[in-house]
Design an enzyme around this catalytic site. Sequence first.
Site, mmCIF file in Angstrom:
data_model
loop_
_atom_site.group_PDB
_atom_site.id
_atom_site.type_symbol
_atom_site.label_atom_id
_atom_site.label_comp_id
_atom_site.label_asym_id
_atom_site.label_seq_id
_atom_site.Cartn_x
_atom_site.Cartn_y
_atom_site.Cartn_z
ATOM 1 N N THR A 123 3.790 0.196 -4.117
ATOM 2 C CA THR A 123 2.967 0.867 -3.087
ATOM 3 C C THR A 123 3.133 0.234 -1.625
ATOM 4 O O THR A 123 3.241 -1.246 -1.514
ATOM 5 C CB THR A 123 1.399 1.119 -3.456
ATOM 6 O OG1 THR A 123 1.225 1.757 -4.627
ATOM 7 C CG2 THR A 123 0.572 1.303 -2.101
ATOM 8 N N PHE A 143 1.979 -0.554 1.804
ATOM 9 C CA PHE A 143 0.650 -0.860 2.889
ATOM 10 C C PHE A 143 1.173 -0.953 4.259
ATOM 11 O O PHE A 143 2.013 -1.762 4.361
ATOM 12 C CB PHE A 143 -0.098 -1.933 2.319
ATOM 13 C CG PHE A 143 -0.705 -1.855 0.815
ATOM 14 C CD1 PHE A 143 0.100 -2.049 -0.276
ATOM 15 C CD2 PHE A 143 -2.003 -1.624 0.805
ATOM 16 C CE1 PHE A 143 -0.338 -1.907 -1.486
ATOM 17 C CE2 PHE A 143 -2.571 -1.160 -0.297
ATOM 18 C CZ PHE A 143 -1.775 -1.608 -1.533
#
Length: 629
Positions: A529, A531
């Site tokens: 992921t 960010f």
Amino acid sequence: MILVLKKGISQEETEQLKDQLRTENYMIKEIQGVEETILGVVGTIRKDSRHFETLPGVAKVIPISKPYKLVSRELHPGPSIIRVGDVSIGGDRLVVIAGPCAVEDRKRTLEIAHVVRQCGAVLFRGGAFKPRTSPYSFQGLGEEGLRILAEVREETGMGVVTEMTSPSQADLMVKYVDIVQIGARNMQNFELLKCVGRIGKPVLLKRGLAGTIEEWLMSAEYILSEGNGQVILCERGIRTFERYTRNTLDLTAIPVIKKLTHLPIIIDPSHATGLREKVSPMARAAIAAGADGVIVEVHTEPDKALSDGPQSLYPEQFKQLMRDLYVIAPVVGKQLDFAYLDKAKIMKRPAVAGALQAHVVYPGVPGSFSHKACLQFFGSEPPHQNRPSFREVFETVQSGAASLGILPVENSLTGSIHENYDLLLEYDLKIVGEITLRIQHNLISHPNGSVDAIKRVYSHPQVFQQCREFLENHPDWDLVACKDTATAVRRVKENNDSSEVAIASKEAAELFHMSILQEGIETNPRNFTRFVVVSRDQFLEGPKDKSSLIYSVSDTPGSLYETLKVFAERRINLVKLESRPIHSKPWEYLFYADIEADIEDLKYRDLLTELKKKTEFLKVLGSYSKGES
Ligand code: PEP
Ligand code: MN
């Protein structure tokens, strides 16, 4: 031995117990856990363990089975984090120490220091007292070398590491140095070990040329037994029958050390191999094997180096190595960042007249992946706070109540997190950094839980999707959706029902004192992921090599193509292009683009002018340092 104290014991009773043990000539190390306090009791144990069991306040006595006590994991189950200025060694952020073998002269040393600092090294190495095989080789500059190292710290902000070869140098070390190195040849120089145990500075303890792991840990025990717990172990190759390389790098030491002791371990691939081309592959392997960092020799003109030139990296090679480690780090759950020291400076800035509630805010609850990203990007020191939603993170930063926010924007398997893309458009914040986290999912139960007992599983719906294959093997389990993974663990903990489990990160399990029943249950391990870090007015230092933009184009043939041409003609790589509906205009779209260039650099002024002409709306979200994956 380890004394586990009775629950609810008062501070006064604990002190009395410690005093009594001290009168019996034991060294005491107190460790406060969340639920219990333990005392490590070290010294010549003359009495039977029953003596300790009868002492007031003692619940249980556990003998330490190893010859080393204070360094043993049995005594201290969590990792020790050694702090050197703003740098933490042994945590989630990898530490790279770089510099020449020896401090040769002021100009050269500062030149190398600036180069390695720019590439992302956070500590600087350089010997001033050189233990050379031949008495006729360069022996180092002595105190003059230490003065130069102090100047490096002044100029670059990097803490400095240097070797101490005799107890007579102790005062000089205290005056000039941040980490004292004990060289391989001195691993069993016990007077020297006792001396560094007393000077209270962090110690980099190299493994001896023929030292076994146990002997090495016993050497560390000498330092700890003098009251200095700040020891960093360094594997630098051992002597074997193999002569192709200078030494044989024992990478096995990494997982072995991680199991036996709480102390951090770093790898020195330069002395281990002795050959420049072998240094980077071994450094990469070290990080992949779980080392907390590396110490590497770098020289701007290795051919002219006064010592160890053949194993010193050229700056270009070091830069490439840092980029490689940057990519490898998230795979093993760590981070390496190029702006470590600059970020630390921002974090240490005092809060402005009480208006600042926190330096950094993240969405969700402690233990969530956003929390982990926050800790990995900024370190564990600055005041962090959580907010219940993505929007509230934007609000807090926009209002000035926090200076930075961190938000997930994209997952490698499930795609963009559109809510945040929309918020990036709505709010006037800049993207100033990014970080990529590997997402590993674990099946988390109450202690002593079993897979057979499971009836209900709590997690975020996207996580169920990411663990589809695993869950398909258990069709009778009920899946219960939660707001985020850490909340799932908290609910399972609170319900206190052994048929319930959660799927979440290792950190969430640790935070709630729950057990991991099965590790890595996500279908595809390439699960990352991304960010982004947003701010109203902060800018993070470091190379800016990526920019994010939002734009719209007219509803005419080729209009999107025209904008892409602007990048293509300048050979700028487009790494992401996505369209999002414009909420107020059905069937019209905004394009979100990420490019590999610092679009705000003056040299791209004409690019921006051209792009403005070819778009109807253009917003530069920010330029920042690429967090590769
Ligand atoms: C050094 O780091 O410069 C050095 C001499 O290392 P070692 O003690 O590992 O040989
Ligand atoms: Mn050297």
